[in-house]
Design a protein around this motif. Structure first.
Motif, mmCIF file in Angstrom:
data_model
loop_
_atom_site.group_PDB
_atom_site.id
_atom_site.type_symbol
_atom_site.label_atom_id
_atom_site.label_comp_id
_atom_site.label_asym_id
_atom_site.label_seq_id
_atom_site.Cartn_x
_atom_site.Cartn_y
_atom_site.Cartn_z
ATOM 1 N N GLN A 58 -1.778 6.370 -0.998
ATOM 2 C CA GLN A 58 -3.077 5.736 -0.776
ATOM 3 C C GLN A 58 -3.505 5.862 0.687
ATOM 4 O O GLN A 58 -4.691 6.074 0.975
ATOM 5 N N TYR B 90 -12.601 2.283 -2.504
ATOM 6 C CA TYR B 90 -11.199 2.597 -2.769
ATOM 7 C C TYR B 90 -10.298 1.443 -2.328
ATOM 8 O O TYR B 90 -9.309 1.118 -2.994
ATOM 9 N N ILE C 190 0.870 -1.188 0.000
ATOM 10 C CA ILE C 190 0.000 0.000 0.000
ATOM 11 C C ILE C 190 0.898 1.227 0.000
ATOM 12 O O ILE C 190 1.739 1.406 0.889
ATOM 13 N N ILE D 290 -7.310 -1.165 -4.158
ATOM 14 C CA ILE D 290 -5.955 -1.315 -3.605
ATOM 15 C C ILE D 290 -5.657 -2.774 -3.287
ATOM 16 O O ILE D 290 -4.614 -3.321 -3.657
#
Length: 459
Positions: free
Chosen positions: A355, A397, A351, A401
């Motif tokens: 983000q 979202y 990640i 990811i």
């Protein structure tokens, strides 16, 4: 000549870059740094909440000032002049003798009534300006009672020194411009009009009304005398009286469904009625319940601290609840980042810091949505709309990811539980600390249980 990195430098750069990507310590430092950075927009959101709360207070004050401010009635008070004497010795040089000159001064005694009975009927409503509203009312107040002969002899004042034909009645009130009727007092079946008595040396914020001179036969010179008068006010927020009668009673009825009884004395619980259509309340205050007497010399004492009555406040606490909610912003961001950190560490999914930043900004947007929507709706509806919007945004979202469906679903459920937990704490008052402490303990226990599988030596 351009400088090219040596193999040793390239190796060190690759090693550092690899450490940033794979090291748990690096991730923790990065997440912690982002949490601290996001405290900046949270502080601006708190400032926004305070600004809107001050704006609300300004608008409410403006509405109240135009309609009529809160009502406090202090009276009626019998103002009785009396003579005092001062002897001065004068020396005559020519005759070498002394003579005595007596000077007469007028002072005033202020006598409170033996009984004071007040009946108050309040027609309340709300006035709106923009998104804000204030509670206003029209009140009809009837005062009755009686005076007995004042015991001025106890103060070394003789009956023959009392100037009975210059006696007046005084009423003090906080809302002179809100009075909507002609002020007349009936005393022993005679009527007397009031006029304003401006005195810029008076340190009290109360305005003063004073009657014309009272005829001696209407005064309690030999027997008690009854009085009665009415006052109709346009007012706002609250109604109070000061219990100056040796026995003071007040009966209040109103269509306001959410009263707040205030002051030194509360209404009788056995006779009090509060329904969705309004309320009824009865007070009774005896002279033994107060710390002042029925007779005062030279000036009217300031007795505002003994006032009692009712508040007619619009229960607008959205900003207070929003402020309490924003105080948990740090906790929400930290726990959400912790969830992503654990998922990243346990599943080896990368990640990017950007983000994390986007997720943090989405979490801060919850509070701006909450404040703006609550100005047009109630707090619960605003909280639900803001919560669903932010949770849906972060869940979708997260799907882009984390690529899988189970982790975004877990994040959405965790945020839902967290926002629900915070809402419950906001609603609680007496048990907020207890419930909050238990909730944080359970969260810590869950984190400790999940993180036991992480190899912390891979630093």
């Amino acid at each position: 000549m351009e400088h090219s990195n040596t193999p040793q430098e390239n190796k060190q750069q690759n090693k550092f870059g690899n450490w940033l990507k794979t090291s748990i310590t690096a991730r923790m430092l990065m997440v912690g740094f982002l949490v601290i950075i996001l405290l900046i927009p949270l502080s601006y959101i708190n400032s926004l909440i305070h600004e809107r709360a001050y704006r609300q207070a300004d608008v409410v004050n403006e509405i109240n000032d135009k309609w009529g401010n809160h009502v406090l009635v202090y009276g009626p008070i019998l103002k009785l002049p009396y003579k005092t004497y001062k002897e001065t010795t004068i020396y005559n040089k020519e005759s070498n003798t002394y003579s005595t000159e007596t000077q007469t001064h007028i002072k005033y005694a202020y006598i409170f009534p033996e009984s004071l009975n007040t009946k108050v009927s309040v027609d309340s409503k709300t006035l709106k300006r923009g998104n804000f509203e204030s509670a206003v009312y029209t009140s009809k107040m009837n005062f009755s009672g009686n005076y007995i002969k004042p015991q001025l002899a106890l103060k070394d004042i003789k009956d023959e020194d009392i100037v009975w034909n210059k006696a007046t009645i005084i009423i003090k009130t906080s809302n002179l411009k809100g009075i909507k009727n002609e002020m007349l007092i009936s005393l022993n079946h005679s009527k007397y009009a009031f006029e304003t008595n401006f005195n810029n040396t008076n340190n009290s914020y109360l305005n003063e009304l004073e009657s014309a001179f009272i005829k001696k036969e209407d005064l309690p010179f030999e027997a008690p005398k009854n009085f009665e008068f009415d006052m109709t006010f346009n007012g706002s927020e609250q109604i109070e009286i000061i219990p100056i009668g040796k026995t003071t009673t007040m009966d209040m009825t109103s269509n306001w469904a959410d009263p707040s009884f205030m002051g030194n004395y509360l209404p009788n619980d056995e006779t009090k009625e509060i329904t969705k259509d309004g309320f009824k309340a009865h007070w009774k205050v005896l002279h033994i319940n107060r710390a002042f007497s029925q007779l005062h010399l030279n000036n009217i004492p300031k007795l505002n601290e003994f006032a009692f009555g009712t508040k007619f406040m619009v229960m607008v606490d959205e900003y207070q609840k929003s402020e309490r909610s924003a105080k948990y912003g740090f906790l929400v961001i930290a726990l959400t980042f912790l969830i992503f950190f654990l998922i990243q560490t346990l599943s080896q999914i990368n990640i990017h810091p950007f983000q994390y930043l986007m997720i943090g900004l989405a979490l801060t947007m919850f509070y701006t949505l909450l404040v703006s929507i609550s100005e047009h709706s109630n707090f619960l509806k605003a909280y639900v709309i803001a919560g669903i919007s932010v949770i849906a945004l972060i869940t979708l979202y997260s799907k882009s990811i984390l690529k899988t469906f189970k982790f975004p679903l877990f994040i959405g459920l965790s945020l839902t539980a967290l926002y629900t937990f915070i809402y419950v704490i906001i609603q609680l008052e007496n048990y907020a600390l207890l419930v909050g402490s238990i909730g944080l303990f359970l969260i810590l226990a869950i984190v400790m249980f999940v993180s036991r599988k992480i190899d912390w030596n891979n630093g």
